[in-house]
Design an enzyme around this catalytic site. Structure first.
Site, PDB file in Angstrom:
ATOM      1  N   CYS A  92       0.829  -1.214   0.000  1.00 42.82           N
ATOM      2  CA  CYS A  92       0.000   0.000   0.000  1.00 42.82           C
ATOM      3  C   CYS A  92       0.863   1.264   0.000  1.00 42.82           C
ATOM      4  CB  CYS A  92      -0.967  -0.008   1.175  1.00 42.82           C
ATOM      5  SG  CYS A  92      -0.179  -0.258   2.752  1.00 42.82           S
ATOM      6  N   ARG A 119       4.101   1.399  -1.494  1.00 43.90           N
ATOM      7  CA  ARG A 119       5.117   1.474  -2.545  1.00 43.90           C
ATOM      8  C   ARG A 119       4.879   0.471  -3.669  1.00 43.90           C
ATOM      9  NH1 ARG A 119       9.820   1.886  -0.496  1.00 43.90           N
ATOM     10  NH2 ARG A 119       9.213   2.287   1.654  1.00 43.90           N
ATOM     11  N   SER A 139      10.409   2.816   5.509  1.00 41.89           N
ATOM     12  CA  SER A 139       8.961   2.678   5.690  1.00 41.89           C
ATOM     13  C   SER A 139       8.338   3.933   6.289  1.00 41.89           C
ATOM     14  CB  SER A 139       8.664   1.518   6.639  1.00 41.89           C
ATOM     15  OG  SER A 139       9.124   0.332   6.092  1.00 41.89           O
ATOM     16  N   GLU A 151       8.694  -1.103  10.990  1.00 43.00           N
ATOM     17  CA  GLU A 151       7.557  -2.033  10.974  1.00 43.00           C
ATOM     18  C   GLU A 151       7.997  -3.304  10.248  1.00 43.00           C
ATOM     19  OE1 GLU A 151       5.762  -3.004   8.317  1.00 43.00           O
ATOM     20  OE2 GLU A 151       6.607  -1.733   6.766  1.00 43.00           O
ATOM     21  N   PRO A 152       7.578  -4.434  10.739  1.00 36.75           N
ATOM     22  CA  PRO A 152       8.193  -5.682  10.284  1.00 36.75           C
ATOM     23  C   PRO A 152       7.579  -6.313   9.042  1.00 36.75           C
ATOM     24  CG  PRO A 152       6.759  -6.109  12.129  1.00 36.75           C
ATOM     25  CD  PRO A 152       6.637  -4.646  11.830  1.00 36.75           C
ATOM     26  N   GLN A 158       6.623  -9.060   2.796  1.00 36.76           N
ATOM     27  CA  GLN A 158       6.066  -8.748   1.482  1.00 36.76           C
ATOM     28  C   GLN A 158       7.113  -8.910   0.385  1.00 36.76           C
ATOM     29  OE1 GLN A 158       4.722  -5.012   2.896  1.00 36.76           O
ATOM     30  NE2 GLN A 158       2.570  -5.606   2.979  1.00 36.76           N
ATOM     31  N   ALA A 200      -6.596  -1.497   5.278  1.00 32.31           N
ATOM     32  CA  ALA A 200      -5.587  -2.492   5.637  1.00 32.31           C
ATOM     33  C   ALA A 200      -4.225  -1.864   5.482  1.00 32.31           C
ATOM     34  CB  ALA A 200      -5.701  -3.698   4.729  1.00 32.31           C
ATOM     35  N   GLU A 216       0.096  -2.124   7.059  1.00 33.59           N
ATOM     36  CA  GLU A 216       1.059  -2.927   7.796  1.00 33.59           C
ATOM     37  C   GLU A 216       0.844  -2.767   9.302  1.00 33.59           C
ATOM     38  OE1 GLU A 216       4.235  -0.819   6.133  1.00 33.59           O
ATOM     39  OE2 GLU A 216       3.971  -1.686   4.153  1.00 33.59           O
ATOM     40  N   ALA A 221      -1.699  -1.416  10.981  1.00 33.13           N
ATOM     41  CA  ALA A 221      -3.034  -1.729  11.478  1.00 33.13           C
ATOM     42  C   ALA A 221      -3.157  -3.224  11.715  1.00 33.13           C
ATOM     43  CB  ALA A 221      -4.077  -1.267  10.471  1.00 33.13           C
TER      44      ALA A 221
END
Lengths: 423, 273
Positions: free
Chosen positions: A53, A55, A112, A117-118, A123, A193, A195, A197
């Site tokens: 969402c 990139r 990010s 964030e993991p 992804q 949606a 990462e 959240a």
């Protein structure tokens, strides 16, 4: 020169607003189709594509940089039916070391929106998996991606960069507990949606919240997420009426405007019999109108507020990020070394091919007259091969050895120029 | 007897100090010592009231000093029971100083001689006084919980959870316990008013005599009735309920002390010097 280059084209949350990112985003199925198409482009040797969402990035290996970039741009434009001009300004193009650095930084979550964030690593792994299945990754991308995963992992374990992202969900949980006492049995609504959240929802599930409702503009995506969280999907339009029963709302849509405004809550608190509502707004730009916070028994926290809760020392975070950058720098140098050593082989090959071509054409001329016997011709051919081997022996040794002064790439460059290998 | 009061006050003050230390240092032994100190104070307090009762042969609620003592005792009693039922550790921070303050006031009020009145032997009167006072104690705690709620809520609402965020319990718990206090207080107040009516009938021959204390008691009762009604029908909870609990207690204080300063009536004598 025709040495293979690694090129990375992409747009991300820093360069492009959500409207543009949306336009050129690739779903999982589209990624598969896109990879197949790109693989058939003559200028592109290896390719990997990933789209989240925040990139869209295309990583490719090519011999002809400019043509490949044009091809990729044209492809993105054709595939998504968006004119090139619309996204060209937001597009960044990294070549060589810069491309390598970029992919390292992205995977390590240094690039990010929420640093650390993991999920981004997962992804990229998924994207690489797709690429290997479609056989669009080769020697170079294989090596690069394995290195990428290794570096990302190393940065995560050696720096405190991950603590930050985790602590945001942690802050949300702590706040929830101070509002509701126990989170057990509380209803959660996830809007959109993202990462972060999803991470927060996973934390809430660990605290045994009752039911997860998922609303998304695309219903399929909502169903998909609901399955993952064992919850239920609802239509985006139903969202407002759901507010009557839910307790915690986590919002992370890409909407440029507020999706929940104060007037939506009008009368809702009365219907809810004033049970508190806790909004966690992870979206940037925000989804939840901060005016809602002024209603009684509603609490709206956006991502900055959550950061404030953990009273985090910004200097600490910067220091961790800096540590991460240093690891990336080191890895880029290492990768360059490997990459250069890899390129000796094609150069030597090209050199041999050139000599053999000269020998062949000269042999042809000499043997054309037919004045030599069969046995003699064979001897001449053998001698020519031996000559080529002898001539190539020392340069090959030198290029393969690590003793090149001023860097191997310089020697390779000179070799290619001296023998006009790139023509 | 005097000595017993001093010891009682000392226990309560130490308990208050213990609870304050708990607020800052958050060590469980501080909270426990606060609780046991208040319990020790309560035992002394009960002994002093009982000895007074036995010595005079009348229920000791005849003048301001005695009513205040009973008020302090009622708060301590209610607090101890409530505390052992609900694990609202931080509540002592409000209750202990309140009780200590009441008892300090008791020791400052001059101990004037009391004229013997037969009314203080009636069963109806004793139940009236005890019910009303413990009910008032419940309202006092509801007010304290309301204050704690507002403190915690303010921090969360302004997204600036500071000192109190970790130290105070959740909003839900504060709201629920405050509500429980009000229900208990309201039940006891209702019971106290009814016994009061019955008692008035036996003494003055009528249930209601428009005595200012009666009127204000009625106002207090109506106020809490409205508060409970709103909660049950439209769900008045959280911030609004907390504010109402505080206002309710202010009205109650006025009924208890203020009325005697501004009005005259047959309750006056019990709360004057």
């Amino acid at each position: 020169m025709t040495m293979s280059e690694i090129i990375l084209l992409g747009i991300n949350h820093k360069t492009a607003p959500i409207e543009i990112r949306e336009c050129i985003a690739f779903s999982e199925d589209e990624t598969t189709v896109a990879l197949e198409t790109l693989k058939n482009e003559p200028t592109i040797k290896e390719v990997l594509l990933f789209s989240t969402c925040n990139r869209v990035e295309v990583l490719l290996v090519t011999d002809r940089t400019e043509e490949a970039v044009e091809t990729a741009k044209r492809f993105i434009s054709d595939f998504n039916k968006v004119p090139v001009a619309q996204f060209e300004d937001a597009l960044y193009i990294h070549v060589g070391d810069e491309a390598v650095r970029h992919i390292f930084r992205v995977a390590a979550s240094l690039d990010s929106m929420v640093v650390g964030e993991p999920q981004i690593l997962g992804q990229i792994k998924a994207a690489y998996h797709t690429a290997t299945q479609k056989k669009t990754s080769g020697v170079i991308l294989n090596r690069l991606l394995h290195k990428t995963f290794f570096i990302a992992k190393r940065i995560r374990t050696e720096t405190g960069i991950g603590d930050h992202a985790v602590s945001i969900s942690y802050a949300a949980i702590e706040l929830g507990r101070k509002i509701f006492g126990r989170l057990e049995g509380k209803q959660v609504l996830l809007i959109g949606a993202g990462e972060m959240a999803e991470l927060a929802v996973e934390h809430l599930i660990r605290h045994r919240v009752a039911d997860i409702l998922v609303a998304n503009r695309t219903f399929e995506r909502a169903v998909e997420l609901a399955d993952r969280f064992n919850g239920s999907a609802i239509k985006f339009e139903e969202m407002i009426s759901c507010l009557e029963n839910v307790d915690i709302i986590i919002s992370s849509t890409g909407s440029p405007d507020f999706i929940l405004k104060r007037q939506h809550l009008k009368g809702m608190m009365r219907k809810r019999r004033n049970r508190p509502l806790f909004f966690i707004d992870i979206a940037v730009p925000r989804d939840i109108d901060p005016e809602i916070n002024r209603l009684t028994n509603t609490y709206v926290y956006d991502i900055d507020d959550l950061k404030g809760v953990i009273e985090e020392n910004i200097e600490d975070r910067n220091r961790e990020a800096l540590k991460g950058e240093r690891i990336v720098d080191e890895a880029v140098v290492r990768f360059r070394q490997w990459y250069d050593s890899l390129d000796v082989v094609p150069t030597i090959k090209a050199l041999r091919q050139k000599l053999e071509a000269i020998a062949d054409s000269e042999l042809k001329k000499t043997l054309q007259s037919g004045s030599l016997s069969q046995a003699d011709s064979r001897s001449v051919r053998r001698m020519t091969r031996a000559l080529i081997n002898k001539i190539l022996h020392d340069p090959t040794d030198t290029l393969k050895s690590n003793g090149c002064q001023g860097g191997k790439s310089v020697y390779l460059d000179i070799t290619r120029k001296l023998f006009k290998l790139d023509e | 007897m005097e000595l017993l009061i001093i010891v009682t006050v000392l226990f309560y003050m130490l308990s208050a100090a213990g609870y304050f230390a708990y607020l800052f240092i958050q060590k469980n032994y501080l909270y426990r010592s606060g609780f046991y100190l208040i319990l020790a104070g309560f035992v002394c307090h009960t002994l002093s009231i009982v000895s007074n009762f036995i010595a005079s042969g009348q229920f000791p609620a005849r003048k301001l000093q005695e009513t205040l003592t009973i008020a302090g005792w009622a708060v301590a009693c209610f607090f101890l029971v409530f505390q052992s039922r609900f694990k609202l550790k931080v509540l002592g921070i409000f209750a202990a100083p309140l009780i200590a303050l009441i008892m300090v006031a008791v020791s400052q009020v001059p101990n004037s001689p009391t004229q013997v009145q037969s009314v203080f032997k009636s069963f109806w009167l004793v139940s009236h006084v005890i019910a009303v006072f413990i009910g008032n104690a419940a309202f006092a705690l509801a007010c304290g919980i309301g204050v704690l709620y507002l403190l915690q809520e303010h921090g969360i609402k302004t997204r600036n959870p500071g000192f109190f965020f970790k130290r105070l319990p959740s909003l839900d718990m504060l709201d629920a316990t405050g509500y429980t206090c009000i229900i208990i207080g309201f039940t006891l107040l209702t019971f106290g008013l009814i016994t009061g009516f019955v008692y008035a009938k036996t003494v003055w021959g009528r249930f209601w005599s428009w005595d200012p204390k009666e009127v204000w008691s009625g106002v207090t009762w109506l106020f809490y009735a409205a508060l409970l009604h709103e909660r049950l029908t439209v769900g008045w909870r959280g911030r609004r309920a907390a504010i109402m609990a505080i206002i309710g207690f202010a009205i109650l204080l006025f009924t208890f002390l203020g009325v005697n300063l501004f009005f005259k009536g047959h309750h006056g004598v019990f709360t004057t010097f």
